[in-house]
Design an enzyme around this catalytic site. Structure first.
Site, PDB file in Angstrom:
ATOM      1  N   TRP A 228     112.298  16.708  18.189  1.00 37.18           N
ATOM      2  CA  TRP A 228     113.305  15.711  18.258  1.00 37.18           C
ATOM      3  C   TRP A 228     113.579  15.080  16.948  1.00 37.18           C
ATOM      4  CZ3 TRP A 228     110.369  17.050  22.082  1.00 37.18           C
ATOM      5  CH2 TRP A 228     111.132  17.462  23.528  1.00 37.18           C
ATOM      6  N   CYS A 263     115.158  18.748  25.825  1.00 39.12           N
ATOM      7  CA  CYS A 263     114.959  18.886  27.150  1.00 39.12           C
ATOM      8  C   CYS A 263     115.785  19.992  27.912  1.00 39.12           C
ATOM      9  CB  CYS A 263     115.179  17.414  27.823  1.00 39.12           C
ATOM     10  SG  CYS A 263     116.844  16.937  27.761  1.00 39.12           S
ATOM     11  N   HIS A 322     118.342  13.211  30.945  1.00 41.58           N
ATOM     12  CA  HIS A 322     117.331  13.918  30.953  1.00 41.58           C
ATOM     13  C   HIS A 322     117.221  15.056  31.934  1.00 41.58           C
ATOM     14  CE1 HIS A 322     112.990  15.505  30.065  1.00 41.58           C
ATOM     15  NE2 HIS A 322     112.787  14.869  31.117  1.00 41.58           N
ATOM     16  N   ASP A 345     108.953  19.473  35.643  1.00 43.10           N
ATOM     17  CA  ASP A 345     109.555  19.241  34.334  1.00 43.10           C
ATOM     18  C   ASP A 345     108.551  19.635  32.893  1.00 43.10           C
ATOM     19  OD1 ASP A 345     110.684  17.954  31.993  1.00 43.10           O
ATOM     20  OD2 ASP A 345     110.642  15.925  32.936  1.00 43.10           O
ATOM     21  N   ASN A 385     113.988   5.014  38.585  1.00 45.33           N
ATOM     22  CA  ASN A 385     114.056   3.674  39.127  1.00 45.33           C
ATOM     23  C   ASN A 385     113.467   2.435  38.368  1.00 45.33           C
ATOM     24  OD1 ASN A 385     114.775   3.847  41.949  1.00 45.33           O
ATOM     25  ND2 ASN A 385     112.994   5.435  41.924  1.00 45.33           N
ATOM     26  N   ASP A 387     113.404  -0.648  35.734  1.00 43.75           N
ATOM     27  CA  ASP A 387     114.485  -1.769  35.280  1.00 43.75           C
ATOM     28  C   ASP A 387     114.823  -1.516  33.920  1.00 43.75           C
ATOM     29  OD1 ASP A 387     114.937  -2.307  38.038  1.00 43.75           O
ATOM     30  OD2 ASP A 387     113.790  -4.294  37.991  1.00 43.75           O
ATOM     31  N   GLU A 442     116.561   1.403  50.799  1.00 42.89           N
ATOM     32  CA  GLU A 442     116.080   1.147  49.258  1.00 42.89           C
ATOM     33  C   GLU A 442     115.043   0.203  49.020  1.00 42.89           C
ATOM     34  OE1 GLU A 442     117.704   0.403  44.821  1.00 42.89           O
ATOM     35  OE2 GLU A 442     118.479  -0.743  46.390  1.00 42.89           O
ATOM     36  N   TYR A 532     120.619  11.264  22.045  1.00 40.91           N
ATOM     37  CA  TYR A 532     120.333  11.529  23.563  1.00 40.91           C
ATOM     38  C   TYR A 532     119.082  10.610  23.879  1.00 40.91           C
ATOM     39  CZ  TYR A 532     117.303  15.350  24.626  1.00 40.91           C
ATOM     40  OH  TYR A 532     116.262  16.082  24.836  1.00 40.91           O
TER      41      TYR A 532
END
Length: 701
Positions: A228, A263, A322, A345, A385, A387, A442, A532
């Site tokens: 990268w 990725c 990603h 992954d 998920n 924040d 949720e 990115y």
């Protein structure tokens, strides 16, 4: 009396491979799937008699032995051996037709076949049989009931990988090419290299975990070296690949890591490997994916007083997108209810059990908040998920102080995308990973996840910040909903003109207030170029305005960047960059603060492909690629990369410089070698533009 000897063996390749959906593999040997019968015809020196002893021996690995389960000796009409069966279908003079059914949980890999008659052993030419997972077999843990899904996730050798940003998603065509020459051999080499035991080779969960480690070069000299840095001189730039075939062929030939991947390249190659081995698999793109290094579901973003993002402070990052993979299987190693899609992954981000590997993590576990389940569920959960918390860094008495200017609880893990089954369009699968934002489910899922992950209080936590006293640090658990401002302050960022390289970038920040009254808003806006991965490459400009609004109302503030401010950076970087706009608004009267960021991609003129809609097998046809430079800048060092699986090998045309208004045309003569729907993929790369791609289908009869 002459002893019984085998004089020949016919693997009945065309009949077997059609029944096993393996007729696409470009290989001399027989390729079959486990748990399903295949037939072999054995020729003998005389007729078979009742007293004759005949057995087929299947061996796997270096030194096959019966007591280790790596050597299977099968006799017709005898009870099964490790779940394998063999039966005599037909006797016709000196010919015997035998049917072999492997166990639906047999180890996958290469088996050598010998035929034993009494004391004689016959070793056939090309006697190595490749045994794969079988999504068509109900007793195989990778069984997939829906025919159209199997056609997409196992047999389709082309597809798309979705990239860009949540604001502007686009599809990058990708050739998976799991049936091409040497690709299956490369996958078998990886299986051997993985050192999985025979028992582990039975289980797609173990195989997919090992493959997620081997597709990256970290710790095991795997397929692809990640890079990268922006400097790809000693290899191929990640932007220059259009498929997995060249990468896997090169790796198999040299047995050394291929340079370089990012990725989507890792995901494209892992998708090829899994489909090649018979495990249904899809590429999954998440927009605004968190890389939360401390697993506390928070990513901190630091801004200077112009509202420009600072690279150096953040250990965590939010990637514009990603890409990983989902593999389909029944999980036998964890409680019921978590079968189906499993995230894997191969991008080397973080070590798991001492290796750069990730998954399989049940997608259902991510949705339900069961993040204790293997493997790596906490990591995947955080990616979709976390924040995002914004801090402005200001100098106070010569020391850096951090002021919190916003928290976004619904900004991470958006527009989770994959290619739709049987159609060339994007399918949004966010619902498979998450319950609807703000729903009761949720909230329950989040509370469940939080009971296994301990989120920290809201203090900035970069390596620099932790040593200083911070302002307004509180240690309450994170709020589960967006902060509601007293004035109903809202920000929107858009582009008002198409974002063509060489033109001014014309964007706007819209400030909305819903509460009645007279309000004074301080607005700071900045524009930067970023990779990115969220790394900032250049600061392009900033605005600072004080606006007066009489609520409820809105105002649009323009933000314009001249071409000179960014063209030099654009032509000097090796990667595709995005335009990042960040806005911070503060209502003077109430102290309401809000931060918003949007990433946008440049827009490019298209490549058009001219060729017939159908062609005949082995009959040449011409294909032309046409590109008109509609931009106001010369595109330097243009390269056109084209590939058509089953039509022609990867080809590169050097095009030199293309001036504004000029038209480039390249032609190639194609000879189709395979039937059915085929695709041609083309990509144009230059100093200024890193990836205009297109594809076109043709039907071969």
């Amino acid at each position: 009396e002459s002893s019984l000897r085998v004089t020949g063996i016919d693997f009945l390749k065309s009949q077997n491979t059609q029944q096993h959906h393996t007729d696409g593999y470009n290989i001399k040997n027989l390729v079959v799937r486990r748990g399903q019968p295949f037939q072999v015809q054995v020729s003998l020196n005389r007729e078979l008699r009742a007293a004759d002893k005949l057995s087929l021996r299947f061996g796997i690995g270096e030194n096959p032995m019966k007591n280790r389960g790596s050597l299977l000796s099968l006799k017709p009409e005898r009870e099964d051996f490790n779940g394998w069966k063999i039966s005599l279908v037909q006797r016709n003079g000196k010919e015997c037709l035998l049917s072999v059914t492997s166990s639906p949980n047999a180890p996958v890999g290469k088996y050598s076949l010998h035929v034993k008659t009494g004391t004689n052993t016959y070793k056939p030419e090309n006697g190595v049989i490749y045994l794969l997972f079988n999504p068509w077999c109900e007793d195989d843990v990778v069984y997939m009931a829906n025919e159209a899904e199997k056609k997409e996730y196992v047999l389709n050798d082309t597809g798309y990988i979705y990239v860009g940003s949540a604001y502007s998603i686009y599809d990058r065509p990708w050739n998976f090419g799991q049936f091409e020459e040497f690709v299956l051999d490369a996958c078998m080499y990886l299986l051997d290299k993985s050192n999985l035991s025979l028992t582990q080779r039975r289980d797609p969960a173990q195989v997919s975990r090992a493959m997620s480690a081997l597709v990256n070069a970290n710790d095991d000299n795997g397929v692809l070296l990640g890079n990268w840095s922006g400097n790809y001189v000693s290899g191929t730039s990640p932007m220059d690949w259009i498929g997995s075939v060249t990468i896997l062929q090169k790796y198999y030939k040299t047995k050394k890591p291929v340079r370089y991947g990012q990725c989507w390249v890792f995901a494209g190659v892992l998708n090829t490997v899994m489909r090649c081995l018979g495990v249904p698999c899809r590429c999954v793109s998440t927009f605004d994916a968190a890389h939360d290094t401390e697993e506390n579901l928070r990513v901190d973003v630091y801004l200077n007083d112009k509202g420009e993002k600072l690279n150096s402070l953040s250990l965590d990052s939010v990637w514009n997108f990603h890409v990983w993979n989902d593999a389909w299987m029944k999980r036998t190693d964890i409680p019921n209810g978590f079968s189906g899609w499993q995230a894997i992954d191969s991008t080397p981000q973080e070590q798991s059990q001492g290796r750069f590997q990730c998954g399989p993590c049940p997608v259902k576990a991510v949705r339900e908040g069961d993040v204790y389940l293997p493997y790596d569920a906490k990591f995947v959960y955080a990616e979709v998920n976390a924040d995002r918390v914004y801090w402005v860094v200001k100098k106070v008495n010569g020391k850096d102080k951090y002021f919190k200017v916003g928290t976004e609880t619904q900004a991470i893990g958006k527009n989770i995308s994959t290619k739709a089954v049987g159609q060339n369009r994007r399918e949004d699968i966010t619902w498979e990973y998450k319950y609807p934002e703000g729903s009761r489910e949720e909230r329950m899922s989040m509370e469940r996840a939080y009971s296994f992950i301990r989120p920290s209080g809201l203090t900035p936590r970069s390596g620099y910040a932790s040593t200083m006293q911070t302002l307004g640090s509180n240690t309450q658990p994170l709020v589960l909903k967006e902060p509601v401002t007293k004035t109903g302050l809202h920000l929107e960022i858009t582009n008002t003109e198409p974002l063509h390289p060489g033109n001014p970038l014309e964007m706007a920040i819209t400030v909305k207030i819903s509460a009645p009254g007279n309000w004074t808003v301080d607005l700071i806006g900045s524009c930067q170029l970023q990779y990115y991965t969220g790394k900032v490459q250049a600061n392009l400009g900033a605005i600072k305005e004080i606006i007066n609004l009489e609520g409820p109302s809105e105002m649009q503030i323009p933000l314009k960047i001249a071409p000179d401010a960014y063209m030099k950076t654009l032509s000097s970087v090796e990667d595709e960059v995005l335009i990042l706009v960040t806005a911070i608004a503060e209502v003077k009267e109430t102290n309401d603060k809000l931060t918003k960021e949007t990433s946008m991609r440049f827009e490019y003129p298209p490549i058009t492909v001219q060729m017939p809609e159908t062609a005949k097998l082995y009959n040449d046809f011409n294909c032309a690629f046409i590109f008109k430079n509609k931009l106001n800048v010369t595109l330097e060092n243009c390269k056109l990369l084209v590939e058509g699986l089953g039509i022609f090998k990867m080809t590169t045309f050097e095009q030199g410089d293309i001036m504004p208004g000029r038209i480039m045309k390249s032609e190639i003569t194609c000879t189709p070698t395979r039937l059915g729907e085929k695709k041609i993929v083309a990509k144009l790369i230059s100093n200024q533009i890193k990836g205009i791609s297109t594809e076109k289908g043709i039907f071969i009869t």
